[in-house]
Write a protein that holds these residues in place. Structure first.
Motif, PDB file in Angstrom:
ATOM      1  N   GLU A 125       4.092   6.034  -5.179  1.00 19.99           N
ATOM      2  CA  GLU A 125       3.913   6.459  -6.737  1.00 19.99           C
ATOM      3  C   GLU A 125       3.088   7.480  -6.815  1.00 19.99           C
ATOM      4  O   GLU A 125       3.353   8.387  -7.819  1.00 19.99           O
ATOM      5  N   ALA A 126       1.907   7.639  -6.218  1.00 27.43           N
ATOM      6  CA  ALA A 126       0.823   8.495  -6.529  1.00 27.43           C
ATOM      7  C   ALA A 126       1.390  10.006  -6.154  1.00 27.43           C
ATOM      8  O   ALA A 126       1.422  10.831  -6.651  1.00 27.43           O
ATOM      9  N   MET A 155       0.761  -1.245  -0.008  1.00 23.35           N
ATOM     10  CA  MET A 155      -0.009  -0.129  -0.007  1.00 23.35           C
ATOM     11  C   MET A 155       0.822   1.464  -0.105  1.00 23.35           C
ATOM     12  O   MET A 155       0.612   2.087  -0.707  1.00 23.35           O
ATOM     13  N   ASP A 176       3.780   1.668  -1.044  1.00 26.95           N
ATOM     14  CA  ASP A 176       4.522   1.763  -2.507  1.00 26.95           C
ATOM     15  C   ASP A 176       3.604   2.470  -3.529  1.00 26.95           C
ATOM     16  O   ASP A 176       4.076   3.406  -4.161  1.00 26.95           O
ATOM     17  N   ARG A 177       2.188   2.083  -3.567  1.00 25.66           N
ATOM     18  CA  ARG A 177       1.388   2.830  -4.294  1.00 25.66           C
ATOM     19  C   ARG A 177       1.291   4.129  -3.868  1.00 25.66           C
ATOM     20  O   ARG A 177       0.927   5.075  -4.811  1.00 25.66           O
ATOM     21  N   ILE A 194      -3.536   5.319  -9.316  1.00 24.04           N
ATOM     22  CA  ILE A 194      -2.095   4.812  -9.077  1.00 24.04           C
ATOM     23  C   ILE A 194      -2.240   4.231  -7.706  1.00 24.04           C
ATOM     24  O   ILE A 194      -1.615   3.009  -7.720  1.00 24.04           O
ATOM     25  N   ALA A 195      -2.695   4.600  -6.671  1.00 22.85           N
ATOM     26  CA  ALA A 195      -2.590   4.101  -5.235  1.00 22.85           C
ATOM     27  C   ALA A 195      -3.785   3.087  -5.146  1.00 22.85           C
ATOM     28  O   ALA A 195      -3.651   2.390  -4.071  1.00 22.85           O
ATOM     29  N   LEU A 196      -4.688   2.849  -6.085  1.00 20.56           N
ATOM     30  CA  LEU A 196      -5.494   1.716  -6.091  1.00 20.56           C
ATOM     31  C   LEU A 196      -6.546   2.036  -5.141  1.00 20.56           C
ATOM     32  O   LEU A 196      -6.924   1.113  -4.248  1.00 20.56           O
ATOM     33  N   THR A 197      -7.117   3.203  -4.840  1.00 16.95           N
ATOM     34  CA  THR A 197      -8.087   3.369  -3.681  1.00 16.95           C
ATOM     35  C   THR A 197      -8.908   4.466  -4.335  1.00 16.95           C
ATOM     36  O   THR A 197      -8.875   5.101  -5.385  1.00 16.95           O
TER      37      THR A 197
END
Length: 66
Positions: free
Chosen positions: A7-8, A1, A3-4, A28-31
């Motif tokens: 990236e964001a 989490m 890491d994402r 990008i963060a998958l949320t």
């Protein structure tokens, strides 16, 4: 989490003076955007808007002083 989220955050650092697409950061963060803003605030100790404002002021000060 984390890491994402990093990236964001890097997405913002590519062009901190430009418009910020929070929806793209959330993808990008998958949320969700809401969860991204809340998690960012907890980890950074300030909201995303405040972070961007301070970052832009820091960059402007570096341009004037350097």
């Amino acid at each position: 989490m984390l890491d994402r989220l990093n990236e964001a955050s890097e997405f913002v650092e590519e062009d901190p003076g430009g418009a910020v697409d929070v929806a793209a950061m959330a993808r990008i963060a998958l949320t969700s955007e809401h969860h991204l803003r809340r998690t960012f605030a907890v980890l950074a100790g300030m909201g995303l808007s405040e972070y961007l404002r301070r970052r832009r002021l820091t960059l402007a000060g570096a341009e004037l002083g350097g």
